[in-house]
Design a protein around this motif. Structure first.
Motif, mmCIF file in Angstrom:
data_model
loop_
_atom_site.group_PDB
_atom_site.id
_atom_site.type_symbol
_atom_site.label_atom_id
_atom_site.label_comp_id
_atom_site.label_asym_id
_atom_site.label_seq_id
_atom_site.Cartn_x
_atom_site.Cartn_y
_atom_site.Cartn_z
ATOM 1 N N PRO A 314 0.807 -1.236 0.000
ATOM 2 C CA PRO A 314 0.000 0.000 0.000
ATOM 3 C C PRO A 314 0.833 1.278 0.000
ATOM 4 C CG PRO A 314 0.008 -1.000 2.177
ATOM 5 C CD PRO A 314 0.678 -1.981 1.271
ATOM 6 N N TRP A 315 2.101 1.185 0.413
ATOM 7 C CA TRP A 315 2.888 2.411 0.564
ATOM 8 C C TRP A 315 4.183 2.401 -0.248
ATOM 9 C CZ3 TRP A 315 -0.538 5.294 2.628
ATOM 10 C CH2 TRP A 315 -1.396 4.793 3.600
ATOM 11 N N HIS A 337 13.128 1.406 -6.278
ATOM 12 C CA HIS A 337 12.001 1.145 -5.383
ATOM 13 C C HIS A 337 11.743 2.399 -4.559
ATOM 14 C CE1 HIS A 337 9.807 -0.521 -1.906
ATOM 15 N NE2 HIS A 337 9.432 -1.479 -2.740
ATOM 16 N N TRP A 338 10.472 2.708 -4.378
ATOM 17 C CA TRP A 338 10.131 3.873 -3.558
ATOM 18 C C TRP A 338 9.104 3.468 -2.506
ATOM 19 C CZ3 TRP A 338 5.000 5.187 -3.295
ATOM 20 C CH2 TRP A 338 4.188 4.725 -4.332
ATOM 21 N N TRP A 339 9.047 4.237 -1.461
ATOM 22 C CA TRP A 339 8.041 4.027 -0.418
ATOM 23 C C TRP A 339 7.761 5.353 0.283
ATOM 24 C CZ3 TRP A 339 12.834 1.787 -0.489
ATOM 25 C CH2 TRP A 339 13.781 2.322 0.377
ATOM 26 N N GLU A 340 6.591 5.400 0.890
ATOM 27 C CA GLU A 340 6.176 6.625 1.599
ATOM 28 C C GLU A 340 6.307 6.440 3.110
ATOM 29 O OE1 GLU A 340 2.217 7.387 0.339
ATOM 30 O OE2 GLU A 340 2.798 8.035 -1.675
#
Length: 340
Positions: A314-315, A337-340
């Motif tokens: 989800p993030w 790769h990214w994330w919040e």
């Protein structure tokens, strides 16, 4: 690894050993100025006579050096298409390192190769200048550069560092942990300006799984589009220089006319290298040399490209991009790769 074949034959073996009258004479081979092999091939130009001998010698002549059942297999195979590489030859049944050594012996005895071809070491036919370049690279490369050149042969790199200076390419090939792939990597590192490949190796060694950055050269773009480097949750994609007919199963996707500039390619690669460098495992000299090598390869070029976005929970998400030189076909892919 042991050297395949001998470098030198005695003078007695060379006397009276020309091609038979029914066979084509070998092309003259230059005795001086053996140039470096500047392509990722397994036969140096000075050693091409090995393949010429195999492709043109009669069955009887080949049988002087090889068992009859091997000759039969080779002759049947060359009837469909000439041999173009040692890898090609090794694809024939009953052919291995010993048979390559026998082919080298025959080619040298029949005058198809001279002293400018050192011979076949670990399934790689090298010239005298290739051999000198390999020895020089092994002896002068920094520790980090040697490990980067041998990403899958760290034992070999460690052994070389412990035994250098080496004096011959034979000694390099004989070193514990050095095999066919690693000797070829060393030849390429010494000759081709292999800095970008070494940078990619270093980036790709920083982790596993989707969160790990990836820098892949000469990637199969069909596999990329099929999702080989993403998740099963692709959200969208956009491409430049391609049409929907090129990738009919890529949906949802937007296709734009025109191509991408070298600066775009550089920025994407620079981004994935920065991600990998944050791990502290990519040497700074490998980054500097690799990015300079990239600049030299992409300068003045135009590129088709696609960028694919995937969800990863989800993030977070994965972004996979590939670029293809419209003239040479050179390909590079990045994954971040990214994330919040």
């Amino acid at each position: 690894m042991r050297r395949i074949g001998s470098v030198l034959l005695t003078a007695s073996l060379l006397v009276g050993c020309g091609p038979s009258p029914t066979e084509p004479s070998p092309e003259p081979v230059q005795q001086q100025g053996a140039p470096l092999t500047t392509a990722d091939v397994d036969v140096a130009p000075e050693c091409q006579g090995i393949l010429t001998f195999l492709n043109t010698a009669s069955s009887a002549t080949l049988g002087t050096y090889l068992p009859s059942n091997v000759v039969a297999n080779l002759v049947a195979r060359r009837a469909t298409a000439p041999f173009v590489s040692l890898e090609d030859v090794l694809g024939v049944a009953l052919v291995g390192d010993t048979r390559l050594a026998q082919l080298e012996t025959g080619a040298r005895a029949q005058g198809y190769i001279t002293g400018s071809c050192v011979g076949i070491l670990d399934q790689l036919a090298v010239s005298t200048d290739d051999a000198a370049a390999i020895v020089s690279f092994v002896n002068t490369a920094s520790d980090t550069l040697l490990y980067a050149a041998l990403p899958n042969a760290w034992n070999g790199a460690t052994a070389l560092l412990g035994t250098r200076p080496v004096t011959t390419v034979q000694a390099v090939a004989n070193t514990y942990g050095i095999g066919a792939a690693s000797l070829r990597n060393l030849r390429n590192a010494a000759n081709i300006g292999y800095s970008l490949e070494m940078l990619a190796n270093a980036v790709n060694a920083t982790g596993d799984g989707l969160t790990a950055p990836r820098l892949v050269l000469n990637v199969d773009v069909e596999n990329v589009v099929a999702g080989a480097y993403g998740t099963d949750r692709r959200t969208y994609a956009y491409c430049y220089g391609y049409t929907q007919s090129d990738f009919p199963d890529l949906s949802p996707a937007t296709f734009y006319p025109g191509t991408q500039a070298p600066s775009t390619v550089y920025n994407y690669v620079d981004g994935v290298v920065d991600d990998a460098a944050n791990s502290g495992e990519v040497p700074s000299d490998v980054i500097t040399d690799g990015m300079q090598d990239l600049q030299s390869r992409i300068a003045g070029r135009t590129f088709k490209s696609c960028t694919l976005h995937y969800e990863d929970g989800p993030w977070g998400g994965v972004v996979v991009s590939f670029f293809v030189d419209t003239a040479s076909g050179f390909r590079v892919m990045t994954r971040t790769h990214w994330w919040e």
